[in-house]
Write a protein that holds these residues in place. Structure first.
Motif, PDB file in Angstrom:
ATOM      1  N   MET A   1       0.849  -1.205   0.000  1.00 51.32           N
ATOM      2  CA  MET A   1       0.000   0.000   0.000  1.00 51.32           C
ATOM      3  C   MET A   1       0.879   1.249   0.000  1.00 51.32           C
ATOM      4  O   MET A   1       1.865   1.330   0.728  1.00 51.32           O
ATOM      5  N   SER A   2       0.514   2.219  -0.815  1.00 50.63           N
ATOM      6  CA  SER A   2       1.276   3.463  -0.914  1.00 50.63           C
ATOM      7  C   SER A   2       1.177   4.254   0.385  1.00 50.63           C
ATOM      8  O   SER A   2       0.185   4.183   1.108  1.00 50.63           O
ATOM      9  N   ILE A   3       2.218   5.019   0.673  1.00 49.38           N
ATOM     10  CA  ILE A   3       2.196   5.902   1.847  1.00 49.38           C
ATOM     11  C   ILE A   3       1.015   6.865   1.779  1.00 49.38           C
ATOM     12  O   ILE A   3       0.484   7.307   2.792  1.00 49.38           O
ATOM     13  N   LEU A   4       0.562   7.155   0.559  1.00 44.07           N
ATOM     14  CA  LEU A   4      -0.545   8.097   0.377  1.00 44.07           C
ATOM     15  C   LEU A   4      -1.866   7.553   0.925  1.00 44.07           C
ATOM     16  O   LEU A   4      -2.783   8.316   1.221  1.00 44.07           O
ATOM     17  N   ASN A   5      -1.967   6.225   1.051  1.00 43.97           N
ATOM     18  CA  ASN A   5      -3.208   5.614   1.529  1.00 43.97           C
ATOM     19  C   ASN A   5      -3.195   5.373   3.034  1.00 43.97           C
ATOM     20  O   ASN A   5      -4.166   4.874   3.589  1.00 43.97           O
ATOM     21  N   GLN A   6      -2.101   5.711   3.660  1.00 40.10           N
ATOM     22  CA  GLN A   6      -1.978   5.480   5.099  1.00 40.10           C
ATOM     23  C   GLN A   6      -2.179   6.777   5.862  1.00 40.10           C
ATOM     24  O   GLN A   6      -2.056   7.871   5.307  1.00 40.10           O
ATOM     25  N   LYS A   7      -2.459   6.635   7.158  1.00 36.18           N
ATOM     26  CA  LYS A   7      -2.523   7.823   8.003  1.00 36.18           C
ATOM     27  C   LYS A   7      -1.122   8.430   8.047  1.00 36.18           C
ATOM     28  O   LYS A   7      -0.137   7.724   8.229  1.00 36.18           O
ATOM     29  N   PHE A   8      -1.028   9.738   7.852  1.00 37.28           N
ATOM     30  CA  PHE A   8       0.283  10.392   7.843  1.00 37.28           C
ATOM     31  C   PHE A   8       0.781  10.559   9.280  1.00 37.28           C
ATOM     32  O   PHE A   8       0.209  11.323  10.064  1.00 37.28           O
ATOM     33  N   GLU A   9       1.846   9.842   9.599  1.00 39.42           N
ATOM     34  CA  GLU A   9       2.439   9.950  10.944  1.00 39.42           C
ATOM     35  C   GLU A   9       3.448  11.086  10.931  1.00 39.42           C
ATOM     36  O   GLU A   9       4.656  10.893  11.077  1.00 39.42           O
ATOM     37  N   THR A  10       2.956  12.279  10.734  1.00 35.23           N
ATOM     38  CA  THR A  10       3.803  13.465  10.611  1.00 35.23           C
ATOM     39  C   THR A  10       3.243  14.556  11.529  1.00 35.23           C
ATOM     40  O   THR A  10       2.167  14.400  12.094  1.00 35.23           O
ATOM     41  N   ALA A  11       3.966  15.654  11.642  1.00 33.20           N
ATOM     42  CA  ALA A  11       3.484  16.774  12.448  1.00 33.20           C
ATOM     43  C   ALA A  11       2.141  17.240  11.911  1.00 33.20           C
ATOM     44  O   ALA A  11       2.032  17.605  10.736  1.00 33.20           O
ATOM     45  N   HIS A  12       1.117  17.186  12.750  1.00 35.27           N
ATOM     46  CA  HIS A  12      -0.241  17.645  12.408  1.00 35.27           C
ATOM     47  C   HIS A  12      -0.838  16.892  11.214  1.00 35.27           C
ATOM     48  O   HIS A  12      -1.757  17.389  10.563  1.00 35.27           O
ATOM     49  N   GLY A  13      -0.291  15.714  10.910  1.00 35.41           N
ATOM     50  CA  GLY A  13      -0.825  14.937   9.784  1.00 35.41           C
ATOM     51  C   GLY A  13      -0.587  15.582   8.438  1.00 35.41           C
ATOM     52  O   GLY A  13      -1.352  15.382   7.490  1.00 35.41           O
ATOM     53  N   THR A  14       0.490  16.364   8.337  1.00 39.58           N
ATOM     54  CA  THR A  14       0.798  17.044   7.076  1.00 39.58           C
ATOM     55  C   THR A  14       1.336  16.046   6.049  1.00 39.58           C
ATOM     56  O   THR A  14       1.812  14.969   6.394  1.00 39.58           O
ATOM     57  N   ALA A  15       1.268  16.431   4.787  1.00 39.19           N
ATOM     58  CA  ALA A  15       1.691  15.549   3.697  1.00 39.19           C
ATOM     59  C   ALA A  15       3.199  15.268   3.788  1.00 39.19           C
ATOM     60  O   ALA A  15       3.999  16.210   3.898  1.00 39.19           O
ATOM     61  N   PRO A  16       3.607  14.002   3.723  1.00 36.78           N
ATOM     62  CA  PRO A  16       5.038  13.649   3.801  1.00 36.78           C
ATOM     63  C   PRO A  16       5.698  13.731   2.425  1.00 36.78           C
ATOM     64  O   PRO A  16       6.080  12.718   1.829  1.00 36.78           O
ATOM     65  N   PHE A  17       5.841  14.957   1.901  1.00 40.37           N
ATOM     66  CA  PHE A  17       6.257  15.140   0.504  1.00 40.37           C
ATOM     67  C   PHE A  17       7.549  14.413   0.150  1.00 40.37           C
ATOM     68  O   PHE A  17       7.668  13.834  -0.926  1.00 40.37           O
ATOM     69  N   SER A  18       8.516  14.450   1.037  1.00 44.78           N
ATOM     70  CA  SER A  18       9.835  13.862   0.702  1.00 44.78           C
ATOM     71  C   SER A  18       9.758  12.346   0.540  1.00 44.78           C
ATOM     72  O   SER A  18      10.646  11.738  -0.045  1.00 44.78           O
TER      73      SER A  18
END
Length: 676
Positions: A1-18
Motif C-alpha cells: 500500500m502506498s504511503i498516500l493511503n496510510q494515516k500520515f504519521e507526521t506533524a499535524h498529519g501534514t503531507a510527507p512530501f519527501s
C-alpha cells in the motif's frame, strides 16, 4: 500500500512530501477510488431507511482519502509538475470524472437523498445541515440524476472528454510559457530596465549556461521588461510572444481545444435542461442568471468607458509628446503608463520596491491578521515540503490553539504555472468531536532574490500577496461541520470578497507602517510616498476596469449561448471585446488560447465575479473605514459572519448580517474615481 493511503504519521498529519514518489500516485488513486466506491455502496445499500445522518451526512464524509490524495497530486501538478505527473494527470482526470458520475448518476443513492429532501420540513436540522441537504439534492439533479439511462451515458462521455481537454489546455499554456526566452547579448538593449531586473536576467542566463541576459514570459521577468525597457522593438517582441501563447501553428495550439470545450459544455447544459453553460453555472451563484451578469457588466462599462477613453487619449498624447509615438500599441501601454504615473504622481515602483522586501511584507500580512483576528504565525522547519523554496508556518489562535498549517511558495520555476493562487491540502471540518484544522497554501510567482538583493516586491506584487493571503484566511478561519461547506467552498462570485478586501490595507498608512521599511536602512516608508500610493490608486482605473469587463464579456460570450456556429476563435473573440477595445488589435495575438481561468480553472461563466466581488469588498472596507481599519468589533463580525461560515448559508444572508445592508455599488465607483 502506498504511503498516500496510510494515516500520515507526521506533524499535524501534514503531507510527507519527501517520501512521496510520482510512481506512488496511480496505485494510491486505485486504492482510494475503490475505498470511495465501497463507502458509497454501504450508504446506498443500507437496510435502515434513509435519514439525514446515514445518507446525506455520510456522503459528506465519504471519499476523504481520495480527496486528500487528489489535493496533493493536483497541487503538485500546478506548482511542481514534470512529464511524469502530466502523464498521470491525463490518466487520472477521466477516472475521477467517471467516479463522480458513478455517484451522481446512481439512481438508488439519489433515491435516498430525495427521500430525505422531501422530508426536510419535518426534520430538526441546523442551518448548516439544511444547507448541506439542499446542496446535496441540487448537486444530484444538476449532474444528471433525473436523466434517462442513454442520456446519463452521454453525460459520462462528455465529462470524461472535458476532464482531459481542460488539462491539455493548461499544459499547452505552460509549455508555451516555458518555450519562450528573449536572449539579449547587447547591453544597449537593457536601457531603462531596473538593476534588479537586469541582475535577475543575468542570473537566469548564467543558470542556462549562456552569456548575456534572458527574459521570459514568467511575470517577474515579463512585467518589468514591458514596463521599463526603452527598446520599443524588444517590448513589441516579448508582448507579441505573450499574446500568441497557445495561438501558434504548433503542437500546443489551443484553438481546437477551446471550440471543443465550449461545445461540450453547451451540450452538457442542454442535456440537463439549461439554455446554456452560463445558465447552468449561474444558477449556483449570487448573480443567478446571464441576463443579470450581462446587465451588471454593461452598467459598469457605461460608467467606466468615458473615463477609459479619456485616459487612453491622455496616454496616447503623452507618448506622442514624449517620444513622437503616432499610434499607441499594446507594447507601449505599460511603459508609458509608468512614465505618466511618475510624471503625475512623482512615484516609481523602483523607488517603492526597497520598502517592500518579501519577508517584511509577509510579516506585515501576519501582523494585520493578528490585529484583526488575533492570529499568531510561527515559521517551523519540521514540516515536510515539496520544494526547497516553500516555507511552512503553524498558525495559532489567542488561546494557543492550532488554527491552521500555512504553506507559502513564492518564486517562479520550471514546472510551476504562472500567476498566483490559494489552495489547500486538507480542509477544515468537525467529526467525532474533533475540529480538524486546515492545511492551506498560497502559491505566487514573485521576483526572486539575487546574489546582491533580497526579493523586493513591486506594489502590484504586494497587493497580490495580500489578495492570496485573504483567500488563505478564508480557509484557515473556517469553522464548519462538513468539509464540503468549509472555507472557500462558497459561491464563486463571493469567494473573492475575503481576498480582495485584504488588498485595501496595502493603501493605509496605519497598515503600511507595520511592514514597509527600507531593506537596507530600516527607514519606515516616508509619508509622502504613502500619500502618492493612495493618490495613484485610481490611476488609469477606467482603462483597467474596461480590460476586466472585457474578460468578463468574453467569458459570457463563450458560455452564454450556443457556440455551434463559431469557427474562428480570433474572430469571435474580437467581436466580444469590441465594446471594451482601446488598443489597436494585433492579428497574431488572442486572449482565449491562454485564458486559463475559464478553460482550465474554475471561472467559466464566472470571470465577472472579480468585479462583482469588488463591489462587495469596497462596500465592506468602507465599513472598516467608518469604525477604524483595525476595529476589533468589525473584524470579529467579518470573521464570524464571513470567514468562518464557508458555504453554510447564502452569501447575501451572511453579508447583510455583517454589514446590516446589501452592498452599495457607489463604494466601488467612489474608490475607483469613477463617481462624478
Amino acid at each position: 500500500m502506498s504511503i498516500l493511503n496510510q494515516k500520515f504519521e507526521t506533524a499535524h498529519g501534514t503531507a510527507p512530501f519527501s517520501q512521496i514518489k510520482a510512481s506512488d500516485f496511480l496505485p494510491a488513486f486505485d486504492i482510494a477510488i475503490e475505498k470511495t466506491k465501497k463507502e458509497i455502496h454501504a450508504i446506498r445499500t443500507d437496510s435502515v431507511p434513509p435519514t439525514f445522518e446515514n445518507t446525506v451526512e455520510a456522503m459528506a464524509y465519504s471519499g476523504m482519502e481520495l480527496d486528500r490524495i487528489s489535493n496533493i497530486f493536483f497541487n503538485l501538478h500546478a506548482a511542481e509538475t514534470n512529464d511524469e505527473l502530466e502523464k498521470i494527470a491525463q490518466e487520472v482526470a477521466p477516472r475521477l470524472s467517471e467516479l463522480a458520475n458513478d455517484i451522481n448518476l446512481d439512481t438508488a443513492l439519489f433515491g435516498r437523498v430525495k427521500t430525505v429532501f422531501e422530508q426536510r420540513e419535518s426534520l430538526v436540522l441546523t442551518t448548516e445541515q439544511r444547507t448541506l441537504l439542499e446542496k446535496s439534492y441540487r448537486n444530484f439533479v444538476r449532474n444528471g440524476a433525473l436523466l434517462r439511462e442513454t442520456e446519463k451515458e452521454t453525460l459520462r462521455k462528455i465529462d470524461a472528454e472535458l476532464a482531459v481537454l481542460k488539462l491539455q489546455f493548461g499544459e499547452n499554456v505552460l509549455a508555451e510559457t516555458n518555450a519562450y526566452e528573449l536572449h539579449i547579448t547587447d547591453e544597449k538593449d537593457l536601457a531603462g530596465l531596473p538593476a534588479g531586473a537586469v541582475e535577475a536576467a543575468r542570473s537566469l542566463a548564467a543558470s542556462s549556461g549562456k552569456s548575456g541576459w534572458i527574459f521570459t514570459l514568467d511575470y517577474p521577468s515579463y512585467i518589468p521588461f514591458v514596463t521599463y525597457a526603452d527598446s520599443r522593438r524588444l517590448r513589441r517582441e516579448i508582448t507579441l510572444a505573450a499574446g500568441r501563447k497557445a495561438f501558434q501553428d504548433n503542437g500546443y495550439n489551443n484553438e481546437k481545444n477551446i471550440l471543443r470545450i465550449v461545445q461540450l459544455r453547451f451540450q452538457r447544459a442542454r442535456l440537463l435542461g439549461y439554455e446554456s453553460h452560463a445558465h447552468f453555472i449561474l444558477e449556483e451563484r449570487m448573480a443567478q442568471s446571464p441576463a443579470k451578469v450581462t446587465a451588471f457588466l454593461a452598467d459598469l462599462l457605461q460608467k467606466a468607458k468615458p473615463a477609459a477613453e479619456r485616459e487612453f487619449e491622455e496616454l496616447a498624447n503623452f507618448a506622442k509628446r514624449l517620444h513622437h509615438i503616432d499610434r499607441l500599441e499594446k507594447w507601449d501601454g505599460p511603459y508609458y503608463s509608468e512614465k505618466l504615473k511618475q510624471e503625475k504622481f512623482d512615484i516609481d515602483d523602483e523607488v517603492l520596491k526597497p520598502y517592500f522586501e518579501l519577508n517584511r511584507v509577509l510579516n506585515g500580512a501576519f501582523q494585520i491578521a493578528k490585529k484583526l483576528y488575533d492570529l499568531h504565525f510561527t515559521e517551523v522547519y519540521h514540516i515536510d515540503k515539496y520544494h526547497g523554496d516553500v516555507r511552512t508556518f503553524e498558525v495559532h489562535g489567542a488561546a494557543g490553539d492550532l488554527v491552521a498549517i500555512f504553506y507559502a511558495d513564492f518564486f517562479p520555476r520550471k514546472g510551476k504555472r504562472n500567476g498566483a493562487w490559494m489552495t489547500s491540502f486538507k480542509p477544515q471540518y468537525r467529526k467525532d468531536g474533533i475540529n480538524e484544522r486546515p492545511h492551506v497554501s498560497i502559491v505566487c510567482n514573485f521576483t526572486s532574490p539575487t546574489a546582491t538583493k533580497p526579493s523586493l516586491l513591486s506594489f502590484n506584487e504586494v497587493t497580490t500577496l495580500f489578495h492570496e493571503f485573504g483567500h488563505a484566511l478564508h480557509g484557515m478561519l473556517a469553522n464548519t461541520v462538513y468539509p464540503t461547506l468549509s472555507g472557500t467552498s462558497v459561491f464563486w462570485d463571493f469567494v473573492e470578497l475575503p481576498s480582495q478586501i485584504m488588498e485595501n490595507w496595502c493603501y493605509e498608512k496605519e497598515a503600511l507602517g507595520l511592514f514597509a521599511r527600507h531593506y537596507e536602512t530600516d527607514e519606515v516608508i516616508p509619508m509622502d510616498l504613502i500619500d502618492k500610493i493612495k493618490a495613484s490608486a485610481s490611476f488609469l482605473e477606467g482603462m483597467a476596469t474596461c480590460r476586466q469587463l472585457g474578460f468578463g464579456m468574453l467569458d459570457m460570450g463563450w458560455h452564454g449561448q450556443d457556440p455551434s456556429d463559431i469557427s474562428s476563435v480570433k474572430l469571435f473573440e474580437t467581436s466580444c471585446l469590441a465594446a471594451t477595445q482601446l488598443y489597436p488589435d494585433v492579428a497574431e495575438n488572442a486572449v482565449s488560447p491562454s485564458f486559463s481561468h475559464i478553460f482550465n480553472g474554475g471561472y467559466s461563466s464566472g470571470y465577472y465575479s472579480y468585479k462583482w466581488a469588488e463591489v462587495l469588498d469596497a462596500d465592506a472596507f468602507a465599513f472598516f473605514q467608518e469604525k477604524g481599519i483595525f476595529d476589533r468589533e468589525v473584524a470579529s463580525s467579518f470573521m464570524a459572519n464571513i470567514l468562518s461560515k464557508g458555504g453554510t448559508e447564502h452569501p447575501m444572508t451572511l453579508y447583510k448580517r455583517f454589514r446590516g445592508q446589501e452592498p452599495q455599488v457607489d463604494s466601488l465607483l467612489k474608490r475607483a474615481g469613477l463617481l462624478k
